[in-house]
Motif scaffolding. Structure first.
Motif, mmCIF file in Angstrom:
data_model
loop_
_atom_site.group_PDB
_atom_site.id
_atom_site.type_symbol
_atom_site.label_atom_id
_atom_site.label_comp_id
_atom_site.label_asym_id
_atom_site.label_seq_id
_atom_site.Cartn_x
_atom_site.Cartn_y
_atom_site.Cartn_z
ATOM 1 N N PRO A 231 40.033 29.045 31.256
ATOM 2 C CA PRO A 231 38.624 28.937 30.854
ATOM 3 C C PRO A 231 37.692 28.983 32.057
ATOM 4 N N GLN A 232 36.515 29.557 31.862
ATOM 5 C CA GLN A 232 35.517 29.629 32.930
ATOM 6 C C GLN A 232 34.805 28.291 33.085
ATOM 7 N N ASN A 233 34.528 27.914 34.339
ATOM 8 C CA ASN A 233 33.810 26.677 34.622
ATOM 9 C C ASN A 233 32.329 26.894 34.352
ATOM 10 N N GLU A 234 31.801 26.165 33.351
ATOM 11 C CA GLU A 234 30.418 26.370 32.925
ATOM 12 C C GLU A 234 29.485 25.271 33.416
ATOM 13 N N GLU A 235 29.959 24.382 34.304
ATOM 14 C CA GLU A 235 29.148 23.238 34.723
ATOM 15 C C GLU A 235 27.849 23.681 35.401
ATOM 16 N N ARG A 236 27.924 24.677 36.264
ATOM 17 C CA ARG A 236 26.733 25.110 36.991
ATOM 18 C C ARG A 236 25.711 25.745 36.056
ATOM 19 N N LEU A 238 25.372 25.112 32.963
ATOM 20 C CA LEU A 238 24.813 24.035 32.158
ATOM 21 C C LEU A 238 23.751 23.276 32.942
ATOM 22 N N LEU A 239 23.995 23.046 34.225
ATOM 23 C CA LEU A 239 23.019 22.368 35.071
ATOM 24 C C LEU A 239 21.733 23.194 35.176
ATOM 25 N N TYR A 240 21.873 24.506 35.330
ATOM 26 C CA TYR A 240 20.701 25.388 35.415
ATOM 27 C C TYR A 240 19.904 25.338 34.106
ATOM 28 N N ALA A 241 20.624 25.351 32.988
ATOM 29 C CA ALA A 241 19.960 25.290 31.684
ATOM 30 C C ALA A 241 19.212 23.964 31.507
ATOM 31 N N ASN A 242 19.791 22.868 31.975
ATOM 32 C CA ASN A 242 19.138 21.558 31.867
ATOM 33 C C ASN A 242 17.876 21.499 32.722
ATOM 34 N N VAL A 280 17.994 27.873 43.674
ATOM 35 C CA VAL A 280 19.402 27.673 43.303
ATOM 36 C C VAL A 280 19.882 28.611 42.206
ATOM 37 N N LYS A 281 19.036 29.520 41.753
ATOM 38 C CA LYS A 281 19.406 30.373 40.631
ATOM 39 C C LYS A 281 20.679 31.174 40.896
ATOM 40 N N THR A 282 20.738 31.834 42.088
ATOM 41 C CA THR A 282 21.916 32.655 42.394
ATOM 42 C C THR A 282 23.179 31.817 42.505
#
Length: 286
Positions: A231-236, A238-242, A280-282
């Protein structure tokens, strides 16, 4: 005349003859080696073969010839370091092949390079149209370097005004199922962190063929079994979306409040988060 002196003179003569013969062949024969490195390589190889295979009693004369070649090489390298004209004469001058999107046919003929060969070299640089080339030059090594026109260059974070963190060399932290402690420490992590990250991706250490940690501390793994999908790590992401949600909420609060002081505070906070997002977008979305 003594044999050793005859060998010295014959070798010096061979240096001159080989030099002008190879010069006549042109820089395309040299490839990535410098001009005299190419000469020295092929000649020393021949001399070593002579020394190894000659069964006569005077085989040691080959060592004298080899010593003369090495001395000539050192002398020529010294002259090149001290004199620009000598460098241009020995290793060729760079030749412009394309300027402002136009092929310089005379220079192409001078270097004995066909149009097909030029296009092949451009494709190796991911350029498929001559019009996209601002400048193309053949170096003394025979390699062709190009500068694309500004409008043909890919966009960079700098062009968009985005600041990105400096890159570090990715470190291999697992190889052949074994943890590499030193690279792990270099990246500022330990085995506990590694096991936790592997667990997030549903992988066991014994199943991992290779694992790397990139500049941003992201762990990527390759398993022995290529059929298993991790599975792909989606933490980053998710942080960007928050962060985006927080910015949107602050803008909404500034529109709904009647207090001038609160409105200014919400707007200022929203702009600060917007700046953070641009920085931090990239990092968070890749």
């Amino acid at each position: 005349m003594p044999q050793w002196l005859e060998i010295v003179l014959r070798t010096l003569c061979a240096v001159v003859v080989l030099f002008f013969m190879t010069k006549l062949l042109g820089k395309r024969q040299v490839s990535q080696l410098s001009f005299f490195e190419y000469l020295t390589g092929i000649t020393i190889g021949s001399l070593v073969a002579y020394i190894s295979l000659d069964l006569e009693a005077n085989w040691y004369l080959g060592l004298i010839a080899l010593g003369v070649w090495v001395a000539c090489s050192l002398l020529i390298e010294y002259i090149q370091l001290k004199n620009k004209k000598a460098r241009d004469f020995i290793d060729f001058k760079a030749t412009v092949l394309i300027k402002d999107g136009k092929i310089l046919e005379d220079n192409l003929k001078k270097e004995r390079l066909s149009s097909d060969e030029l296009m092949e070299q451009l494709r190796k640089k991911n350029v498929f149209q001559v019009a996209d080339v601002e400048f193309a030059i053949m170096e003394s090594s025979g390699e062709i370097n190009i500068l694309q026109t500004r409008e043909s260059l890919p966009l960079t974070p700098k062009d968009l005004g985005i600041q990105v963190a400096s890159e570090k060399v990715a470190q291999v932290v697992v190889m052949d199922g074994q943890v590499m402690d030193e690279p792990l420490r270099v990246m500022g992590f330990n085995q506990g962190w590694l096991m936790e990250e592997l667990d997030k991706q549903g992988a066991k250490l014994s199943d991992v063929y290779l694992a790397q940690v990139d500049t941003y501390g992201q762990l990527t793994i390759d398993l022995y079994d290529d059929q298993i999908q991790t599975p792909q790590n989606e933490e980053r992401k998710l942080l960007y979306a928050n962060l985006k949600k927080c910015q949107a909420d602050l803008e909404l609060f500034s529109l709904s409040t009647k207090s001038k002081k609160a409105k200014e505070m919400y707007e200022q906070s929203s702009k600060q988060i917007e700046k953070i997002l641009a920085t931090v977008k990239t990092i968070l979305t890749t």
